[in-house]
Design a protein around this motif. Structure first.
Motif, short mmCIF file in Angstrom:
data_model
loop_
_atom_site.label_atom_id
_atom_site.label_comp_id
_atom_site.label_asym_id
_atom_site.label_seq_id
_atom_site.Cartn_x
_atom_site.Cartn_y
_atom_site.Cartn_z
N LYS A 278 11.65 -0.23 3.82
CA LYS A 278 10.89 -1.12 4.70
C LYS A 278 9.61 -1.60 4.02
N TYR A 279 8.94 -0.68 3.33
CA TYR A 279 7.70 -1.06 2.64
C TYR A 279 8.00 -2.02 1.48
N PHE A 280 9.07 -1.75 0.75
CA PHE A 280 9.44 -2.65 -0.35
C PHE A 280 9.79 -4.03 0.21
N ASP A 281 10.48 -4.07 1.34
CA ASP A 281 10.82 -5.35 1.97
C ASP A 281 9.56 -6.11 2.37
N LEU A 282 8.54 -5.39 2.82
CA LEU A 282 7.27 -6.04 3.15
C LEU A 282 6.64 -6.67 1.91
N MET A 283 6.75 -5.97 0.78
CA MET A 283 6.21 -6.52 -0.46
C MET A 283 7.01 -7.74 -0.90
N MET A 284 8.32 -7.71 -0.70
CA MET A 284 9.16 -8.88 -1.02
C MET A 284 8.74 -10.07 -0.15
N THR A 285 8.45 -9.82 1.11
CA THR A 285 8.02 -10.88 2.02
C THR A 285 6.65 -11.41 1.62
N ASN A 304 3.86 0.02 -6.32
CA ASN A 304 3.28 1.07 -7.15
C ASN A 304 1.76 1.13 -7.09
N MET A 305 1.09 -0.01 -7.29
CA MET A 305 -0.38 0.04 -7.37
C MET A 305 -1.08 -0.67 -6.22
N GLY A 306 -0.28 -1.12 -5.24
CA GLY A 306 -0.86 -1.74 -4.06
C GLY A 306 -0.93 -3.25 -4.17
N PRO A 307 -0.72 -3.95 -3.06
CA PRO A 307 -0.76 -5.42 -3.09
C PRO A 307 -2.13 -5.98 -3.41
N GLY A 308 -3.19 -5.25 -3.02
CA GLY A 308 -4.55 -5.73 -3.32
C GLY A 308 -4.79 -5.81 -4.81
N ALA A 309 -4.42 -4.75 -5.53
CA ALA A 309 -4.60 -4.74 -6.99
C ALA A 309 -3.71 -5.77 -7.65
N THR A 310 -2.51 -5.96 -7.11
CA THR A 310 -1.58 -6.96 -7.65
C THR A 310 -2.15 -8.36 -7.47
N ASP A 311 -2.67 -8.63 -6.28
CA ASP A 311 -3.25 -9.95 -6.01
C ASP A 311 -4.48 -10.21 -6.89
#
Length: 370
Positions: A278-285, A304-311
């Motif tokens: 579910k969490y991975f699907d949220l990241m895909m979205t 792995n490192m969070g969407p904030g760090a990725t953004d």
């Protein structure tokens, strides 16, 4: 460098590129824009223009493409996807079991070109032309354990589609894209001596959690082998795993992520797998604006490192005038800065190892039978 003969009055493009390096570099630096060519004077180029589709056939080979559930990936596939994007056309990609079958479709005009691992004698026997898919960047492919004989095969050397393709590939060599792509698809990410243990673990543990993996994958439209690869990277598919920082379970969820995903017991395999999916699907979205062949890698980095760090990395790429939605740009940034940032180093290892585990599963008949 290889040398090639001509077939009748037709000059082998492979010979042209390898024996006339200077002119090949001119093609690379003076890449022919898609809209600047008179499409009426050619056949394959005309076909691409009229249909707005690039039809490519490829031999099934680990250095070319892996077909995994809802997405395809691989050194050869990603490079040709970039070429189609450069031409601003759709890519229709098909795989066949042999080089001969791929070349036959090109000869019959049923494919605009082919990606093969055939040698030049085989290609010229079919009266076709080809050039290296790395524009001579053989060391990068060899270092990464990739097949150095990948080539793009065309029906005619004088077709503008052939010319734009050769220019694009050599341009990709010059700007570092081929080197970066080979680095990401490095088949030596996992040490050879470790594969026996990994294979044994997967053979033993995948069957135990197959039902939960398949159920969660189906619910979120994912490939269950992909979830298995994530689970193996996270915990070796051990439900009682606990890290020093307190994450636990097969998918190694934090307490806050588990709560957000509705997981009440992180050590319960079924709950952990569903929560991770579910969490991975949220990241895909979250990264739905990124092309599907790249989106999986972005979602893994964010997992792995969070969407904030990725953004934040994507914003830095944008500030540098680079495309933040291009995985190779993202990977190159993480790779170049991993020595000074442990989170980046961990993310690079995380994504590349999951890719390696997934490819191992997909190329192992025994694991595919589970």
């Amino acid at each position: 460098m290889h040398s090639s003969s001509t077939s009748g009055s037709r000059l082998s493009l492979h010979s042209f590129l390898n024996s006339h390096t200077t002119k090949a570099m001119v093609l690379a630096t003076a890449f022919i824009p898609f809209h600047s060519i008179n499409a009426s004077k050619t056949n394959q180029y005309h076909s691409v223009v009229n249909s707005n589709t690039l039809n490519v056939v490829a031999v099934s080979d680990p250095s070319v493409v892996f077909k995994d559930g809802g997405f395809q990936h691989g050194f050869g596939y990603d490079l040709v996807s970039s070429y189609a994007e450069n031409l601003n056309v759709k890519l229709n990609f098909k795989t066949v079991s042999s080089n001969e079958a791929a070349m036959k479709l090109v000869a019959q005009g049923k494919a605009n070109f082919a990606i093969t691992t055939a040698d030049m004698n085989q290609i010229e026997t079919q009266k076709l032309v080809a050039f290296s898919a790395s524009c001579g960047e053989m060391n990068s492919l060899k270092k990464s354990g990739l097949n150095t004989n990948i080539n793009w095969v065309f029906k005619r050397a004088d077709d503008p589609l052939t010319e734009t393709a050769s220019g694009f590939v050599c341009q990709s060599k010059q700007n570092g894209q081929i080197k970066q792509l080979a680095s990401f698809y490095n088949r030596n990410v996992v040490k050879q001596q470790d594969w026996n243990t990994i294979h044994r673990d997967l053979s033993k543990r995948m069957p135990i959690y197959k039902a939960s993996l398949k159920k969660s994958a189906q619910k979120f439209d994912l490939d269950w082998h992909f979830l298995a690869a994530i689970g193996y990277q996270e915990s070796y598919l051990k439900p009682d795993s606990v890290s020093p920082t307190g994450v636990r379970g097969i998918m190694m969820l934090t307490s806050s992520t588990a709560n957000a995903m509705g997981v009440t017991n992180r050590s319960d395999p079924a709950q952990s797998i569903q929560g991770g999916a579910k969490y991975f699907d949220l990241m895909m979205t979250r990264y739905a604006h990124i092309p599907i062949q790249d989106r999986y890698w972005y979602a893994l980095v964010a997992y792995n490192m969070g969407p904030g760090a990725t953004d934040a990395v994507m914003q830095r790429l944008k500030a540098q005038g680079k495309n933040p939605n291009d995985w190779i740009q993202m990977y190159d940034y993480l790779n170049r800065h991993q020595s000074s940032n442990s989170r980046y180093r961990q993310a690079v290892q995380y994504v590349t190892r999951i890719r390696a585990y997934l490819e191992h599963i997909k190329s192992s008949p025994k694991l595919l039978q589970i």
